[in-house]
Design a protein around this motif. Structure first.
Motif, PDB file in Angstrom:
ATOM      1  N   HIS A  94       0.316  -1.158   0.425  1.00 18.11           N
ATOM      2  CA  HIS A  94       0.039  -0.067   0.323  1.00 18.11           C
ATOM      3  C   HIS A  94       0.593   0.942  -0.097  1.00 18.11           C
ATOM      4  O   HIS A  94       0.322   2.116  -1.198  1.00 18.11           O
ATOM      5  CB  HIS A  94      -1.050   0.041   1.137  1.00 18.11           C
ATOM      6  N   ARG A  95       2.160   1.049   0.635  1.00 17.88           N
ATOM      7  CA  ARG A  95       2.650   2.115   0.907  1.00 17.88           C
ATOM      8  C   ARG A  95       3.879   3.145  -0.366  1.00 17.88           C
ATOM      9  O   ARG A  95       3.272   3.656  -1.017  1.00 17.88           O
ATOM     10  CB  ARG A  95       4.031   2.480   1.710  1.00 17.88           C
TER      11      ARG A  95
ATOM     12  N   ALA B  74       1.249   6.845  -6.897  1.00 18.42           N
ATOM     13  CA  ALA B  74       0.430   7.683  -6.742  1.00 18.42           C
ATOM     14  C   ALA B  74       0.686   9.555  -6.870  1.00 18.42           C
ATOM     15  O   ALA B  74       0.051  10.349  -7.683  1.00 18.42           O
ATOM     16  CB  ALA B  74      -0.247   7.483  -6.358  1.00 18.42           C
ATOM     17  N   ARG B  75       1.706   9.411  -5.722  1.00 20.45           N
ATOM     18  CA  ARG B  75       1.915  10.884  -5.523  1.00 20.45           C
ATOM     19  C   ARG B  75       2.803  11.631  -6.545  1.00 20.45           C
ATOM     20  O   ARG B  75       2.788  12.415  -7.506  1.00 20.45           O
ATOM     21  CB  ARG B  75       2.379  11.287  -3.936  1.00 20.45           C
ATOM     22  N   ASP B  76       4.110   9.888  -6.967  1.00 19.38           N
ATOM     23  CA  ASP B  76       4.778  10.215  -8.250  1.00 19.38           C
ATOM     24  C   ASP B  76       4.297  10.617  -9.608  1.00 19.38           C
ATOM     25  O   ASP B  76       4.940  11.467 -10.141  1.00 19.38           O
ATOM     26  CB  ASP B  76       6.298   9.238  -8.425  1.00 19.38           C
ATOM     27  N   ALA B  77       2.786   9.835  -9.828  1.00 19.80           N
ATOM     28  CA  ALA B  77       2.099  10.373 -11.272  1.00 19.80           C
ATOM     29  C   ALA B  77       1.488  11.845 -11.217  1.00 19.80           C
ATOM     30  O   ALA B  77       0.346  11.569 -12.488  1.00 19.80           O
ATOM     31  CB  ALA B  77       1.009   8.955 -11.023  1.00 19.80           C
ATOM     32  N   GLY B  78       1.478  11.590  -9.682  1.00 23.24           N
ATOM     33  CA  GLY B  78       0.661  13.500 -10.101  1.00 23.24           C
ATOM     34  C   GLY B  78      -1.219  13.254  -9.620  1.00 23.24           C
ATOM     35  O   GLY B  78      -1.498  13.606 -10.297  1.00 23.24           O
ATOM     36  N   VAL B  79      -0.904  12.134  -9.397  1.00 19.70           N
ATOM     37  CA  VAL B  79      -2.470  11.559  -9.240  1.00 19.70           C
ATOM     38  C   VAL B  79      -3.528  12.387  -8.044  1.00 19.70           C
ATOM     39  O   VAL B  79      -2.919  13.336  -7.022  1.00 19.70           O
ATOM     40  CB  VAL B  79      -2.448  10.091  -8.176  1.00 19.70           C
ATOM     41  N   GLY B  80      -3.973  13.192  -8.562  1.00 21.22           N
ATOM     42  CA  GLY B  80      -5.475  14.041  -8.062  1.00 21.22           C
ATOM     43  C   GLY B  80      -5.850  13.755  -6.553  1.00 21.22           C
ATOM     44  O   GLY B  80      -5.245  14.396  -5.244  1.00 21.22           O
TER      45      GLY B  80
ATOM     46  N   ALA C  80      -1.217   1.200   9.111  1.00 22.77           N
ATOM     47  CA  ALA C  80      -0.736   1.734   8.691  1.00 22.77           C
ATOM     48  C   ALA C  80      -0.614   3.012   7.134  1.00 22.77           C
ATOM     49  O   ALA C  80      -0.136   3.318   7.230  1.00 22.77           O
ATOM     50  CB  ALA C  80       0.335   0.736   8.664  1.00 22.77           C
ATOM     51  N   THR C  81      -1.517   1.698   6.340  1.00 26.02           N
ATOM     52  CA  THR C  81      -1.898   2.474   4.937  1.00 26.02           C
ATOM     53  C   THR C  81      -2.627   3.580   5.219  1.00 26.02           C
ATOM     54  O   THR C  81      -2.062   5.234   5.002  1.00 26.02           O
ATOM     55  CB  THR C  81      -2.661   2.223   4.593  1.00 26.02           C
TER      56      THR C  81
ATOM     57  N   ALA D 139      -1.823   9.619   5.383  1.00 35.55           N
ATOM     58  CA  ALA D 139      -2.312  11.433   5.652  1.00 35.55           C
ATOM     59  C   ALA D 139      -1.088  11.753   5.792  1.00 35.55           C
ATOM     60  O   ALA D 139      -0.948  13.341   5.313  1.00 35.55           O
ATOM     61  CB  ALA D 139      -2.699  11.049   7.287  1.00 35.55           C
ATOM     62  N   ALA D 140      -0.108  11.706   5.571  1.00 31.50           N
ATOM     63  CA  ALA D 140       1.545  11.893   5.521  1.00 31.50           C
ATOM     64  C   ALA D 140       2.073  12.596   4.754  1.00 31.50           C
ATOM     65  O   ALA D 140       2.433  13.312   3.576  1.00 31.50           O
ATOM     66  CB  ALA D 140       2.987  10.983   6.697  1.00 31.50           C
ATOM     67  N   SER D 141       0.823  11.572   2.771  1.00 32.42           N
ATOM     68  CA  SER D 141       1.993  11.714   1.824  1.00 32.42           C
ATOM     69  C   SER D 141       1.294  13.104   2.075  1.00 32.42           C
ATOM     70  O   SER D 141       1.741  13.411   0.348  1.00 32.42           O
ATOM     71  CB  SER D 141       0.936  10.944   0.803  1.00 32.42           C
TER      72      SER D 141
END
Length: 280
Positions: A86-87, A93-99, A122-123, A128-130
């Motif tokens: 999941h991490r 997703a963050r690297d791909a620019g997901v909205g 944990a996920t 939340a920290a992403s």
């Protein structure tokens, strides 16, 4: 563009079906390990992308261009490995620019760091920290674990045995949870929310009554005192403790209607060819 991860599983397929009722096929993509398992979705115009939780390098490509991503939790049983998968998906997703991410979690994961909710807890913390906009859908146990074709045996014998101690169970059907996910993915106003989804509370006594009404044959509940083997025994212990009696109004609020009632769910199980696709 809406991307659905694990789209070849039972829940993922149902979500895609509901999305295609709400938006055009060119706005939906299915991320899967094996494209041959969703050839029918490709025929319907859904974009098929390879995205494997165990191969993080595939996830960034699978998630590219996604305004919203449905991250369906991995079927992996080991909580450490599951949380790592999941991490990796969230980082991709963050690297791909997901909205925005919509994540299918589990009831209690917001506060319980151990046990069945360990990977989900944990996920949720990593999400939340992403820094990504996100919505959390905490699911109960699926009704299909209890309401399945095996109930025909109870009708044939006239007896429904269980070890739940008469406590209530707050399960929900996959199809209701899939519709809720599709609404969250296509509507505004859900970002930053964490929903605790529960279906209507039911008991095995009520299930026996439902079987009697729908079959026209008497079915009585028999309280079992011995411990069932394996996972069933553990689950019945959870039910006897009252752990599955939590009730919220989140699922009907998102659906805009009540969750599917027990009689309707049982009737669907007893009707031939009514079963949803198998899978995680």
């Amino acid at each position: 563009m809406i991307v659905v991860s694990a789209a070849s599983g039972a829940l993922g397929r149902l979500v895609v079906d509901r999305l295609l009722e709400r938006c055009s096929a060119d706005q939906v993509a299915a991320a899967v390990r094996d494209a041959t398992k969703v050839a029918d979705l490709a025929v319907r115009g859904v974009a098929i992308r390879i995205g494997e939780y165990d191969v993080p390098t595939t996830l960034r490509t699978a998630f590219e261009g996604a305004d919203r991503l449905l991250l369906i939790s991995s079927p992996e049983l080991d909580p450490v490995r599951r949380a790592a998968q999941h991490r990796a998906a969230i980082d991709a997703a963050r690297d791909a620019g997901v909205g925005s991410i919509v994540y299918t979690s589990f009831l209690g994961a917001g506060t319980q760091a151990g046990g069945v909710t360990a990977a989900h807890h944990a996920t949720e913390r990593h999400l939340a920290a992403s820094g990504l906009s996100h919505t959390v859908l905490r699911h109960p146990f699926y009704s299909e674990a209890f309401l399945n074709p095996g109930l025909r045996d109870a009708i044939a014998s006239g007896e429904l045995a269980d070890g739940t101690g008469g406590h209530g169970i707050n399960t929900a059907l996959r199809r209701d949870l899939a519709e809720a996910a599709a609404r969250v993915l296509t509507e505004d106003g859900h970002h930053g929310r964490a929903y605790d989804f529960t279906g209507g509370l039911w008991t095995y006594e009520e299930l026996a009554d439902s079987l009697s009404r729908l079959s026209g044959r008497p079915v009585v509940r028999r309280a079992r005192t011995d411990r069932a083997p394996g996972a069933q025994g553990w689950l019945e212990e959870q039910i006897r403790s009252g752990a599955l009696e939590q009730q919220t109004g989140d699922l009907p609020r998102v659906l805009g209607r009540p969750a599917t009632p027990l009689d309707e769910a049982v009737a669907a199980v007893l009707t031939p060819h009514s079963q949803e696709p198998s899978g995680a």
